[in-house]
Design a protein around this motif. Structure first.
Motif: not given
Length: 151
Positions: A55-59, A89-91, A125-126, A144-150
């Protein structure tokens, strides 16, 4: 296609860092492409194992694309959306051809219909910034994101 806005290593802002995931898409400067870009970035966040960030990435993508369309695009020149994932980090980065028109946050009143895009970006955004290119500019924002990547 070259990578115009590689994520930077945190200890050296000049050194590019490899990323775990990367995607780029180019769009014509038409309003109907903003929701397409928004949905694409949200789907990437989900596909890359971070649905909570979609949601935040889309916004962020929507606001950056809207600014590019309103202030940075030229007729018949594409704008590009690059999405990358590096560790935690998602950019989202949007490149347009008008490097002379840099984004500047501006105050807005409750009656204003426009002018809150960068406030939204700064709130979500951070980190965010603009990079001047030889032709054009890239405006990017990072979550900044948490958790493992699939895989």
């Amino acid at each position: 296609m070259t990578d115009s806005c590689p994520p930077r290593h945190p200890k050296d802002s000049k050194a590019p860092k490899t990323y775990d995931r990367y995607d780029t898409a180019s769009y014509t400067p038409l309003p109907h492409n903003i929701p397409l870009a928004r949905r694409h970035v949200a789907q990437l966040a989900v596909d890359w194992g971070h649905p909570h960030a979609a949601g935040n990435a889309a916004l962020l993508a929507s606001e950056l694309c809207t600014n590019a369309l309103l202030h940075g695009c030229l007729r018949d020149r594409l704008f590009r959306v690059e999405t990358s994932l590096t560790g935690t980090t998602l950019r989202v980065a949007v490149t347009d051809p008008r490097g002379e028109r840099l984004p500047h946050p501006r105050p807005s009143t409750t009656d204003d219909q426009f002018g809150r895009g960068l406030l939204i970006v700064r709130t979500l955004a951070e980190r965010w910034s603009v990079e001047k290119l030889t032709v054009g500019k890239t405006v990017w924002a990072e979550l900044d994101i948490q958790g493992a990547m699939n895989a």
